[in-house]
Write a protein that holds these residues in place. Sequence first.
Motif, short mmCIF file in Angstrom:
data_model
loop_
_atom_site.label_atom_id
_atom_site.label_comp_id
_atom_site.label_asym_id
_atom_site.label_seq_id
_atom_site.Cartn_x
_atom_site.Cartn_y
_atom_site.Cartn_z
N GLY A 225 -19.23 -6.62 18.21
CA GLY A 225 -18.80 -6.26 16.86
C GLY A 225 -17.31 -6.53 16.68
N LEU A 226 -16.54 -6.24 17.72
CA LEU A 226 -15.09 -6.42 17.63
C LEU A 226 -14.70 -7.90 17.52
N GLN A 227 -15.57 -8.77 17.99
CA GLN A 227 -15.28 -10.21 17.88
C GLN A 227 -15.23 -10.68 16.42
N HIS A 228 -15.79 -9.88 15.52
CA HIS A 228 -15.73 -10.20 14.09
C HIS A 228 -14.34 -9.91 13.51
N LYS A 229 -13.43 -9.43 14.34
CA LYS A 229 -12.07 -9.05 13.91
C LYS A 229 -12.10 -8.09 12.71
N PRO A 230 -12.71 -6.94 12.86
CA PRO A 230 -12.79 -6.00 11.73
C PRO A 230 -11.42 -5.44 11.35
N ASP A 231 -11.31 -4.97 10.11
CA ASP A 231 -10.08 -4.32 9.65
C ASP A 231 -10.04 -2.84 10.05
N PHE A 232 -11.20 -2.29 10.34
CA PHE A 232 -11.25 -0.91 10.85
C PHE A 232 -12.61 -0.67 11.50
N VAL A 233 -12.67 0.41 12.27
CA VAL A 233 -13.93 0.83 12.87
C VAL A 233 -14.23 2.25 12.38
N GLY A 234 -15.44 2.48 11.97
CA GLY A 234 -15.86 3.83 11.54
C GLY A 234 -17.01 4.32 12.39
N VAL A 235 -17.01 5.60 12.69
CA VAL A 235 -18.09 6.21 13.48
C VAL A 235 -18.46 7.56 12.87
N ASP A 236 -19.75 7.76 12.69
CA ASP A 236 -20.21 9.09 12.30
C ASP A 236 -20.65 9.82 13.57
N SER A 237 -20.15 11.04 13.73
CA SER A 237 -20.45 11.78 14.97
C SER A 237 -21.66 12.67 14.85
N GLY A 238 -22.18 12.87 13.66
CA GLY A 238 -23.33 13.78 13.59
C GLY A 238 -23.61 14.25 12.19
N GLY A 239 -23.69 15.55 12.04
CA GLY A 239 -24.05 16.16 10.76
C GLY A 239 -24.67 17.51 11.03
N LEU A 240 -25.44 17.98 10.08
CA LEU A 240 -26.02 19.32 10.26
C LEU A 240 -27.54 19.29 10.34
N ASP A 241 -28.10 18.11 10.66
CA ASP A 241 -29.55 17.95 10.65
C ASP A 241 -30.25 18.92 11.59
#
Lengths: 442, 112
Positions: A14-30
């Motif tokens: 994914g990083l080879q696409h040279k992104p402008d930022f990386v986002g990660v969701d850690s979870g939630g309240l499911d």
Amino acid sequence: MSYSLLDVGSFQKGLQHKPDFVGVDSGGLDLGPLYLGAEREHGPWEWYERNLEVVIEATRRQRIPLVIGNAGGNGTGGQVDRTLESVRLISAKKSLHLKVVTIHADVSPDFLRMKTREGKVFPLGLDGPLDEETISKTAKTTAMMGPEPIMESLKMGADVVLAGRCCDDAIFAAPLIMGGIDRGIAHHVGKVLECASLCATPTSLEHTIVATASTNHFEVEPASPEFECKTASVAAHAMYERDNPFIQRGPGGLLDLSKTQYEQITPRRVRVSGSRFREDKTYRVKVEGAALVGYRAVDLKGIRDPNTIAQMDEILGRIRGLMAERLLPLVGDVKYEVYFHVYGRDAVMGPLEPLRDAVPHEVALVIEVLAPSRDLALQISSFLGHQLSHLPYKGRKATAGNLAYLVDPHPFDAGPAYRFTIDHLVALDSPVECFRTTLTNF
Amino acid sequence: MTHRLGDVVKVLRSKNAGAFAVTVDIFFHDRKTYDAFKRSEILTVDTLTRLYMLEPKDVRGIHWFDEVNAVKATIKRRKSCGEPGDSDALAAQQYFPLWYLEVPPEVVAGSD
């Protein structure tokens, strides 16, 4: 990210696409109110730290911001702080200089009282206004942020944003809106990316997904070559865990996907356009709270005897009767709850089980007791297990015992139990009103 | 021969949609079987209230998504997510009442 192990190879691709930022969701309240009320982790913290190390190191190498939402699993204040401590350890271990902005999303009882007085609280999943009793018994309440507090953090120059409770789409929408992308597109990117390659085929929560946004459309493709995005898989993700695939409400407005177009650009890449964000007149966020309602004891007993299984309901009814009578001197007027889950028959579906009358040859009886203290929950559960084991019934041949015991100790202490007590909307004076940003330099 | 919905569709799943609702998604193999199911008017508020023992007001919506040959139904949860007595915290196994729903032969892929 808090309960799965990131596929590192996929992330590097994914990083080879040279992104402008990386986002990660850690979870939630499911997973339920315990995780909010007791600030419980979703998975092993070691996994989470390992994932954090991978994403922090890589984003620093490429000098791009990293946005982590629902930090720690649920994004409570305690979990944001614990994540910050893990980031400190990683920065020390890897000799990285990091500007970290945390965003706390906990709201205080006084905040809820003030908003209630001002008439700015509205029912959502739970009815009615917030009364004093509800507010004071609630152990922990968080507000669900939109993109604005994350945008504020990025403007502060954050290398890493550790956002507390937040909408999963806000993680990705925030940097995109700052980059001049239309809000409809920005939010839809977030909705598609929030579960990583779950919008691809085959699906995966652990494989990286890459989106490229322009002012009026975006394109999405999985980082790993063994996955493909198809118009159907991307469109279908609008259904995942949402009550309505076309209208999705969030802080400050709603995302309208009724006119969205999906186009297959390459065999693995899909273009999405036509998604619209409609702003509300008042900016409202969801607040969620959970209260401690007691302690649980759980017991598991196997039953193989066909005579016992055939009379299960009658036997359990008699046990309830015995319980009311025999436990009275022990518990007095203390309130407790007992649930019998008959696995193999209808434990999963309860009264909705379509095959309720099929007779299994073996069942597991799970006894769940809720009482005001651990000790009382264990005592009640012990009483039920013991009585059931020796209860006579019609046609009984096994006079040495009715139950196969699995676990030691039995019953076992299942710890504190919580219920959602607050699930409301609160009107804010500004989108950042109840979210506190703090800059820490490592 | 009778055909049951769970046997003829591509995907039949359920999940929480928030802590107080369950959403069920049904994906069909192709447009033809999806259209046949939609036309059959088998999936209605009445069907859901009967199968899930609900009041009509507890059916939050039925959404037909033609582009992906799928329909979504969102209903009230019997208990809120994870509270004592709830036996399916993620509501990931709440699609069985629909599994056994009888459907006409046109809904079966390759039926002609």
